[in-house]
Design an enzyme around this catalytic site. Structure first.
Site, PDB file in Angstrom:
ATOM      1  N   HIS A 216      -7.942   2.207  -7.127  1.00 29.11           N
ATOM      2  CA  HIS A 216      -7.007   2.502  -7.912  1.00 29.11           C
ATOM      3  C   HIS A 216      -5.796   2.881  -6.980  1.00 29.11           C
ATOM      4  O   HIS A 216      -4.627   2.526  -7.098  1.00 29.11           O
ATOM      5  CB  HIS A 216      -7.482   3.828  -8.462  1.00 29.11           C
ATOM      6  CG  HIS A 216      -6.254   4.818  -8.829  1.00 29.11           C
ATOM      7  ND1 HIS A 216      -5.462   4.522  -9.932  1.00 29.11           N
ATOM      8  CD2 HIS A 216      -5.594   6.030  -8.690  1.00 29.11           C
ATOM      9  CE1 HIS A 216      -4.560   5.243 -10.315  1.00 29.11           C
ATOM     10  NE2 HIS A 216      -4.808   6.258  -9.158  1.00 29.11           N
TER      11      HIS A 216
ATOM     12  N   ASP B 157      22.630 -15.543  -5.898  1.00 31.23           N
ATOM     13  CA  ASP B 157      21.141 -15.505  -6.124  1.00 31.23           C
ATOM     14  C   ASP B 157      20.747 -14.686  -4.755  1.00 31.23           C
ATOM     15  O   ASP B 157      21.659 -14.309  -3.991  1.00 31.23           O
ATOM     16  CB  ASP B 157      20.566 -16.876  -5.937  1.00 31.23           C
ATOM     17  CG  ASP B 157      18.965 -17.138  -6.454  1.00 31.23           C
ATOM     18  OD1 ASP B 157      18.392 -16.283  -6.144  1.00 31.23           O
ATOM     19  OD2 ASP B 157      18.741 -17.693  -7.386  1.00 31.23           O
TER      20      ASP B 157
ATOM     21  N   TRP C 189      -8.441   4.698  -0.215  1.00 33.36           N
ATOM     22  CA  TRP C 189      -7.303   3.585   0.057  1.00 33.36           C
ATOM     23  C   TRP C 189      -6.693   3.631   1.476  1.00 33.36           C
ATOM     24  O   TRP C 189      -6.079   2.863   2.354  1.00 33.36           O
ATOM     25  CB  TRP C 189      -5.927   3.799  -0.868  1.00 33.36           C
ATOM     26  CG  TRP C 189      -4.981   4.784  -0.508  1.00 33.36           C
ATOM     27  CD1 TRP C 189      -5.188   6.033  -0.925  1.00 33.36           C
ATOM     28  CD2 TRP C 189      -3.720   4.753   0.009  1.00 33.36           C
ATOM     29  NE1 TRP C 189      -3.952   6.868  -0.365  1.00 33.36           N
ATOM     30  CE2 TRP C 189      -3.172   5.927   0.242  1.00 33.36           C
ATOM     31  CE3 TRP C 189      -2.993   3.429   0.734  1.00 33.36           C
ATOM     32  CZ2 TRP C 189      -1.929   5.991   0.981  1.00 33.36           C
ATOM     33  CZ3 TRP C 189      -1.888   3.527   1.207  1.00 33.36           C
ATOM     34  CH2 TRP C 189      -1.324   4.887   1.433  1.00 33.36           C
TER      35      TRP C 189
ATOM     36  N   SER D  77       3.870 -10.966   2.287  1.00 36.62           N
ATOM     37  CA  SER D  77       4.680 -10.781   1.243  1.00 36.62           C
ATOM     38  C   SER D  77       5.594  -9.802   1.396  1.00 36.62           C
ATOM     39  O   SER D  77       7.026 -10.055   1.158  1.00 36.62           O
ATOM     40  CB  SER D  77       3.815 -10.693  -0.193  1.00 36.62           C
ATOM     41  OG  SER D  77       4.664 -10.189  -1.135  1.00 36.62           O
ATOM     42  N   SER D  78       5.482  -8.449   1.568  1.00 39.63           N
ATOM     43  CA  SER D  78       6.245  -7.655   1.703  1.00 39.63           C
ATOM     44  C   SER D  78       7.306  -7.666   2.896  1.00 39.63           C
ATOM     45  O   SER D  78       8.478  -7.609   2.584  1.00 39.63           O
ATOM     46  CB  SER D  78       5.633  -6.203   2.018  1.00 39.63           C
ATOM     47  OG  SER D  78       4.882  -5.801   0.943  1.00 39.63           O
TER      48      SER D  78
ATOM     49  N   HIS E 240       3.252   6.773   6.346  1.00 42.04           N
ATOM     50  CA  HIS E 240       4.250   7.635   6.168  1.00 42.04           C
ATOM     51  C   HIS E 240       5.437   7.072   5.592  1.00 42.04           C
ATOM     52  O   HIS E 240       6.112   7.374   4.441  1.00 42.04           O
ATOM     53  CB  HIS E 240       4.619   8.828   6.840  1.00 42.04           C
ATOM     54  CG  HIS E 240       5.286   9.891   6.091  1.00 42.04           C
ATOM     55  ND1 HIS E 240       4.613  10.672   5.449  1.00 42.04           N
ATOM     56  CD2 HIS E 240       6.506  10.135   5.827  1.00 42.04           C
ATOM     57  CE1 HIS E 240       5.410  11.612   4.333  1.00 42.04           C
ATOM     58  NE2 HIS E 240       6.518  11.345   4.634  1.00 42.04           N
TER      59      HIS E 240
ATOM     60  N   GLU F  49       5.681   4.151   4.427  1.00 45.35           N
ATOM     61  CA  GLU F  49       5.423   3.645   3.043  1.00 45.35           C
ATOM     62  C   GLU F  49       5.649   4.582   1.898  1.00 45.35           C
ATOM     63  O   GLU F  49       6.263   4.049   0.915  1.00 45.35           O
ATOM     64  CB  GLU F  49       3.651   3.344   3.165  1.00 45.35           C
ATOM     65  CG  GLU F  49       3.081   2.889   1.983  1.00 45.35           C
ATOM     66  CD  GLU F  49       3.677   1.367   1.350  1.00 45.35           C
ATOM     67  OE1 GLU F  49       4.305   0.747   2.273  1.00 45.35           O
ATOM     68  OE2 GLU F  49       3.269   1.232   0.203  1.00 45.35           O
TER      69      GLU F  49
ATOM     70  N   TYR G 169       8.015   6.486   1.638  1.00 41.29           N
ATOM     71  CA  TYR G 169       9.489   6.394   1.478  1.00 41.29           C
ATOM     72  C   TYR G 169       9.888   5.245   0.682  1.00 41.29           C
ATOM     73  O   TYR G 169      10.738   5.039   0.017  1.00 41.29           O
ATOM     74  CB  TYR G 169      10.193   7.016   2.493  1.00 41.29           C
ATOM     75  CG  TYR G 169      10.061   8.381   2.778  1.00 41.29           C
ATOM     76  CD1 TYR G 169      10.642   9.618   1.985  1.00 41.29           C
ATOM     77  CD2 TYR G 169       8.909   8.738   3.816  1.00 41.29           C
ATOM     78  CE1 TYR G 169      10.419  10.468   2.133  1.00 41.29           C
ATOM     79  CE2 TYR G 169       8.653   9.919   4.098  1.00 41.29           C
ATOM     80  CZ  TYR G 169       9.346  11.007   3.417  1.00 41.29           C
ATOM     81  OH  TYR G 169       9.026  12.371   3.442  1.00 41.29           O
TER      82      TYR G 169
ATOM     83  N   SER H 289      20.414   7.405  -9.133  1.00 42.24           N
ATOM     84  CA  SER H 289      21.640   7.347  -8.978  1.00 42.24           C
ATOM     85  C   SER H 289      22.706   6.449  -9.732  1.00 42.24           C
ATOM     86  O   SER H 289      23.842   6.714  -9.617  1.00 42.24           O
ATOM     87  CB  SER H 289      21.903   7.270  -7.381  1.00 42.24           C
ATOM     88  OG  SER H 289      21.226   8.109  -6.663  1.00 42.24           O
TER      89      SER H 289
ATOM     90  N   HIS I 117       1.516  14.606   9.926  1.00 47.50           N
ATOM     91  CA  HIS I 117       1.223  15.863   9.063  1.00 47.50           C
ATOM     92  C   HIS I 117       0.277  15.436   8.126  1.00 47.50           C
ATOM     93  O   HIS I 117      -0.161  16.309   7.223  1.00 47.50           O
ATOM     94  CB  HIS I 117       2.611  16.059   8.310  1.00 47.50           C
ATOM     95  CG  HIS I 117       3.084  15.259   7.234  1.00 47.50           C
ATOM     96  ND1 HIS I 117       4.606  15.243   7.102  1.00 47.50           N
ATOM     97  CD2 HIS I 117       2.347  14.449   6.254  1.00 47.50           C
ATOM     98  CE1 HIS I 117       4.888  14.064   6.003  1.00 47.50           C
ATOM     99  NE2 HIS I 117       3.556  13.815   5.703  1.00 47.50           N
ATOM    100  N   HIS I 118      -0.307  14.077   8.039  1.00 53.30           N
ATOM    101  CA  HIS I 118      -1.438  13.807   7.239  1.00 53.30           C
ATOM    102  C   HIS I 118      -2.672  14.211   7.887  1.00 53.30           C
ATOM    103  O   HIS I 118      -3.965  13.770   7.241  1.00 53.30           O
ATOM    104  CB  HIS I 118      -1.352  12.173   6.727  1.00 53.30           C
ATOM    105  CG  HIS I 118      -0.389  11.973   5.900  1.00 53.30           C
ATOM    106  ND1 HIS I 118      -0.233  12.049   4.556  1.00 53.30           N
ATOM    107  CD2 HIS I 118       0.946  11.384   6.504  1.00 53.30           C
ATOM    108  CE1 HIS I 118       0.949  11.317   4.187  1.00 53.30           C
ATOM    109  NE2 HIS I 118       1.710  11.274   5.283  1.00 53.30           N
TER     110      HIS I 118
ATOM    111  N   THR J 137      16.469  15.594   1.150  1.00 55.67           N
ATOM    112  CA  THR J 137      15.840  15.265  -0.163  1.00 55.67           C
ATOM    113  C   THR J 137      16.628  16.221  -1.099  1.00 55.67           C
ATOM    114  O   THR J 137      16.961  16.119  -2.133  1.00 55.67           O
ATOM    115  CB  THR J 137      14.405  15.393  -0.342  1.00 55.67           C
ATOM    116  OG1 THR J 137      13.893  14.930   0.820  1.00 55.67           O
ATOM    117  CG2 THR J 137      13.884  15.138  -1.539  1.00 55.67           C
TER     118      THR J 137
ATOM    119  N   LYS K 280      19.857  15.350  -2.084  1.00 50.63           N
ATOM    120  CA  LYS K 280      19.832  14.457  -3.199  1.00 50.63           C
ATOM    121  C   LYS K 280      19.783  14.888  -4.453  1.00 50.63           C
ATOM    122  O   LYS K 280      20.466  14.747  -5.602  1.00 50.63           O
ATOM    123  CB  LYS K 280      18.687  13.399  -3.018  1.00 50.63           C
ATOM    124  CG  LYS K 280      18.862  12.466  -2.039  1.00 50.63           C
ATOM    125  CD  LYS K 280      18.143  11.135  -2.020  1.00 50.63           C
ATOM    126  CE  LYS K 280      18.794   9.972  -1.216  1.00 50.63           C
ATOM    127  NZ  LYS K 280      19.963   9.380  -1.786  1.00 50.63           N
TER     128      LYS K 280
ATOM    129  N   ARG L 198     -10.971  16.458  -2.788  1.00 48.01           N
ATOM    130  CA  ARG L 198     -10.811  15.230  -3.383  1.00 48.01           C
ATOM    131  C   ARG L 198     -11.756  14.175  -3.260  1.00 48.01           C
ATOM    132  O   ARG L 198     -12.587  14.365  -2.390  1.00 48.01           O
ATOM    133  CB  ARG L 198      -9.342  14.736  -2.918  1.00 48.01           C
ATOM    134  CG  ARG L 198      -9.227  14.301  -1.651  1.00 48.01           C
ATOM    135  CD  ARG L 198      -7.803  14.000  -0.994  1.00 48.01           C
ATOM    136  NE  ARG L 198      -7.606  12.762  -1.536  1.00 48.01           N
ATOM    137  CZ  ARG L 198      -6.578  11.982  -0.805  1.00 48.01           C
ATOM    138  NH1 ARG L 198      -5.891  12.352   0.188  1.00 48.01           N
ATOM    139  NH2 ARG L 198      -6.194  10.716  -1.288  1.00 48.01           N
TER     140      ARG L 198
END
Lengths: 382, 527
Positions: free
Chosen positions: B73, B102, B138, B166-167, B250, B252, B254, B265, B299-300, B325, B328, B447
């Site tokens: 998932h 293009d 994951w 790909s990315s 991390h 990722e 963002y 926006s 922080h993870h 943040t 924004k 979790r």
């Protein structure tokens, strides 16, 4: 498509009313205050930051709601033309910054305190295994009898598979809880024998990873006698959800009595390990140990879940030379999930479970392995 | 003469149109459809999880399969649904927004899409392999994913390599397009914020995707070639894995939210009929968030036992993210303030984004406070937090974008009634699904567990009901899109009364080739 969604929802709603009727209603909304200074400090920080974000939320969402109600085209609102203001930007950069500094100061103080592991009066080593905890009380004097034991989920498989009604502490009960004295500074030294686990008791506000090859430290002073429950918090494999933590906090005198009892029991087991065991005893005890320790991977029918967890039934390791069975149990199989049980189980338990796997699930070696033999094997290995 | 004629050819016929296309609109559509398929697949896995957690005890699946579901998932939603959706939007909209004909590297564009279905086919096929698919979450922490992982882990590693390739190609393409192909007059500070946020996102991707490739390669070597990068018994370090993973992981996070900021926006000013408040500060805030994303990864990992100085550094740096943040969010509210608002479906999703993403941001600030994080870490509180920023955050922004630009893509207006129904069911469903998970986490539910103690039963069934409501509501979106592709009320070029930007100067549907000659510079206005 819509009607399908409604049907599902209807089904779900009607069945859940029926199911939940028999369960405990527990609508706990918040973190426990806990029973240590650290847990109360943590709770305090949690509530402070919570009320800060609630306040900011009221202001921000309030302004949004105001705009949504009053500045809508259907009410004839005409758009204003302003679109920037350096002053405003500076203000709403500095205000959150100031709030964060106000939060950072107490947080730093509590964190520094949490990291101060000096001055302990009792040291306990916690080792995580797939899927159990080992508690070893560190001794000052190596001549003393060592108190060390494993703590395993005691909720029955029948409860988990919904065959019988669930007990009050479903999934939060163990066969042998950790026992610690109250009002005593206890230091925990944490490590792991296989993958990373995390030892967590919410009432102590302690959560620390147990990592193979590392020793992490933390400490606790429990102020109230009682039973405190927690769980492994780091995904550690199949049975991650089934390795609870139970801590009994006893007043110091009662703790001392308990500790002396444990030392005596340890001495008795050493003695018993030199006695003979009957086949019936070995099979009965072996089955019990199998169901506690082996069943998650090797399954109740001994068929395992190949290829990751091989079958016990008919396997070469269980039906061949008994030394091979003993080696597998005592030393584990490196590089696989098969743990070394030489430390986890005492010689009596090892002898029983070795006898069991050699004679259950259609394996019929007829062998009876005695604790003395296992003990000799372990001594030899060292 | 014939050369000029060639420039106006339409799409090729049949399947070869899609296999060999180098057209940014075709590739964008393929990315979006692929992402939607993955969203439904990843959502189905989530429903398996929510069905099992509907009540205590094991009902439907074994713990091992449950772990495979949580793992798949996460992987599918992150790499298969959210990221490709943003790449699809970038493909469709960036050339239209900057007046380019293009993408800069059209053949690579084709390749970066077409390797994706193969990567995901391989990843999902592990579920049918002996020993099952990845079951280690994951985040695939070693040594659970190396020494203790299933045999299919090797296929998972290869799939991640392909996704990374790909990315990276997609990101190179976005940067090359934005820096080289802007129409005359389209200065950097006149670019729509969606273009800005994607430019910054693309740099993040190029910076961290190689780290992910590195870490899975180290796993591969640990599994097959006898190295011990993450094996303590061989002198390795399991915590090193987490540092490398989160140095990717991390930023990722963002990568999955900055383009969303760009979309919101664009939408809020359109339906408030008022220019975006604080354009410059929005650009600087985005850049600040991107910079901070590189120095907060640990922080993870507050519970791994880092030294006190490390804990304090990562706590302070993480708290700082709240500042840009916040800027924004305040700017969006200031844009709405004294506007002239209407509430079509894209605006509803955008407003829900601002509110619910902000709630996710609030719990983010709470999680930054290290000593309290010890209590939150690895509980449903964290699950609630990142689902609030990812589902009513990133996913709602993608839905908002879909409704906003669908008339431009198809040439028809979508069914507004069904769109609103989809919004309200999603909005209610997502909150019933994720809000109670805050309570579960605070009360002590870890979790990634397939079964739980009885005191967690009530909020779990509520959450599951919300899950099924949210999940099945997404079929309405599918229906709305198909209906809109097939016809409806003709859309004008402008589509929305208050819409600004070059994409609204071309007809609806946007012709197969647009901006073959640069647009009139007077059309390019400050945002």
């Amino acid at each position: 498509m819509l009607s399908k969604a409604k049907l599902w929802l209807g089904l779900a709603l009607s069945t859940l009313m029926f199911w939940s009727a028999g369960l405990h209603a527990a609508w706990e909304l918040n973190m426990p205050r806990g029973v240590t200074q650290m847990s109360r400090d943590t709770y305090g920080l949690h509530m402070t930051i919570f009320w800060w974000v609630v306040a900011i939320g009221i202001v921000v969402f309030g302004a949004m709601l105001w705009s949504i109600i009053h500045h809508r085209k259907s009410k004839g609102a005409k758009p204003a033309t302003f679109h920037e203001s350096t002053k405003v930007e500076i203000v709403w950069t500095l205000i959150p910054f100031a709030i964060l500094i106000m939060m950072a100061i107490p947080a730093t103080r509590v964190l520094t305190d949490a990291y101060d592991t000096t001055g302990s009066e009792l040291d306990i080593q916690i080792t995580g295994y797939q899927w159990r905890w080992e508690y070893t009380y560190l001794r000052e004097n190596m001549d003393e009898e060592e108190v060390s034991f494993f703590s395993i989920l005691s909720t029955s498989r029948e409860e988990i598979s919904n065959a019988i009604e669930k007990s009050e502490n479903y999934l939060l009960d163990v066969d042998k809880p950790l026992v610690i004295p109250t009002d005593t500074r206890v230091r925990f030294l944490m490590t792991s024998a296989d993958v990373i686990h995390a030892w967590w008791v919410p009432d102590f506000a302690i959560k620390k990873d147990t990592i193979p090859g590392f020793i992490n430290e933390t400490w606790v002073v429990v102020e109230e006698p009682g039973i405190y429950r927690g769980q492994c918090a780091e995904l550690c494999g199949i049975e991650h959800g089934f390795m609870p933590i139970v801590v009994h906090a006893l007043p110091p005198e009662e703790y001392q009595a308990w500790y002396a009892e444990q030392q005596q029991a340890a001495a008795e087991i050493r003695e018993l390990a030199s006695a003979e065991m009957s086949m019936e005893d070995a099979m009965a005890q072996g089955e019990q140990i199998y169901n506690q320790n082996c069943v998650a991977c090797h399954q109740a029918n001994g068929q395992g879940m190949p290829p990751v967890f091989p079958a016990v039934a008919g396997s070469d390791k269980a039906t061949g030379d008994r030394l091979i069975t003993m080696d597998t149990l005592v030393n584990g199989v490196p590089g696989t999930a098969m743990a070394a049980y030489g430390r986890q189980l005492n010689p009596i338990q090892l002898a029983a479970v070795i006898t069991y796997v050699r004679n259950a699930f259609g394996n019929d070696t007829g062998d009876l392995v005695q604790p003395t033999e296992v003990n000799a094997y372990i001594q030899e290995g060292q | 003469m014939s050369a000029a004629h060639d420039h106006h050819h339409g799409p090729a016929k049949g399947i070869s149109r899609w296999l060999f296309t180098t057209n940014h609109k075709d590739i964008g559509s393929m990315y979006l459809w692929f992402s939607f398929a993955m969203f439904l697949l990843g959502g189905t896995f989530a429903l398996v999880i929510r069905a099992e957690l509907f009540q205590p005890g094991l009902q439907f699946v074994e713990p091992n399969f449950f772990n495979q579901m949580t793992t798949m998932h996460g992987l599918i939603m992150v790499f298969g649904a959210v990221m490709p959706a943003f790449v699809g939007l970038a493909n469709w909209m960036i050339p239209l927004m900057i007046g380019a004909p293009d993408m800069a590297l059209p053949r690579m564009n084709n390749w970066s899409f077409w390797i994706l279905p193969f990567a995901f086919a391989m990843m999902v096929s592990t579920l049918f392999m002996e020993g099952g698919g990845p079951n280690f979450g994951w985040t695939f922490y070693a040594p659970l994913s190396t020494t203790y992982g299933p045999p299919s882990t090797t296929f998972f590693i290869f799939a991640v390599h392909i996704l990374g390739a790909s990315s990276i190609m997609g990101a190179i393409n976005v940067i090359a397009t934005i820096l080289n192909m802007r129409a005359p007059g389209m200065t950097l500070m006149k670019m729509p914020l969606f273009v800005w946020t994607w430019l910054i996102t693309a740099y993040l991707l190029i910076a961290v995707m190689p780290v992910l490739a590195g870490v899975v390669t180290m796993m591969l070597f640990d599994i097959h070639f006898g190295t011990a990068f993450f094996d303590a018994a061989g002198g390795g370090d399991p915590v090193l894995f987490q540092h490398l993973f989160w140095f990717f992981g991390h930023p990722e996070v963002y990568i999955m939210i900055l383009p969303a900021f760009g979309i919101i926006s664009a939408i809020i000013p359109t339906f408030a009929r008022k220019r975006l408040f604080g354009y410059d500060s929005m650009v600087y805030a985005t850049a600040s968030i991107a910079f901070l994303s590189f120095i907060v990864w640990a922080h993870h990992m507050f519970t791994v036992g880092m030294p006190l100085a490390g804990q304090l550094f990562f706590m302070y740096a993480t708290m700082l993210i709240a500042v840009p943040t916040g800027v924004k969010v305040f700017n969006w509210v200031a844009t709405m303030f004294r506007g002239s608002m209407t509430f079509e479906t894209p605006m509803l999703f955008a407003i829900a984004f601002v509110v619910l993403f902000t709630i996710g941001g609030f719990t983010g600030v709470m999680l930054a406070i290290t000593p309290v994080d010890f209590q939150y870490h690895d509980t449903y509180f964290v699950v609630a937090h990142f689902h609030y920023v990812l589902v009513p955050g990133a996913v709602f922004s993608i839905m908002a974008a879909t409704y906003y630009w669908l008339p431009k893509w198809t040439g028809y207006m979508y069914d507004e009634t069904l769109g609103k129904l989809h919004f309200w069911l999603s909005f209610i469903g997502v909150n019933i699904l994720f809000f109670p998970q805050h309570f579960l986490g605070l009360a002590g539910m870890p979790r990634r567990i397939p079964d739980y103690a009885l005191q967690f039963a009530d909020f779990n069934w509520i959450s599951s009901v919300g899950g099924f409501l949210f999940g099945f509501s997404q079929l309405i979106l599918l229906f709305v899109i198909i209906k809109c592709v097939r016809g409806g009320k003709k859309a004008t070029a402008q589509v929305w009364e208050g819409a600004q930007g070059l994409e609204w100067t071309v007809p609806s549907p946007a012709p197969y080739h647009t901006f073959e000659t640069p647009p009139d510079p007077t059309l390019i206005k400050a945002q």
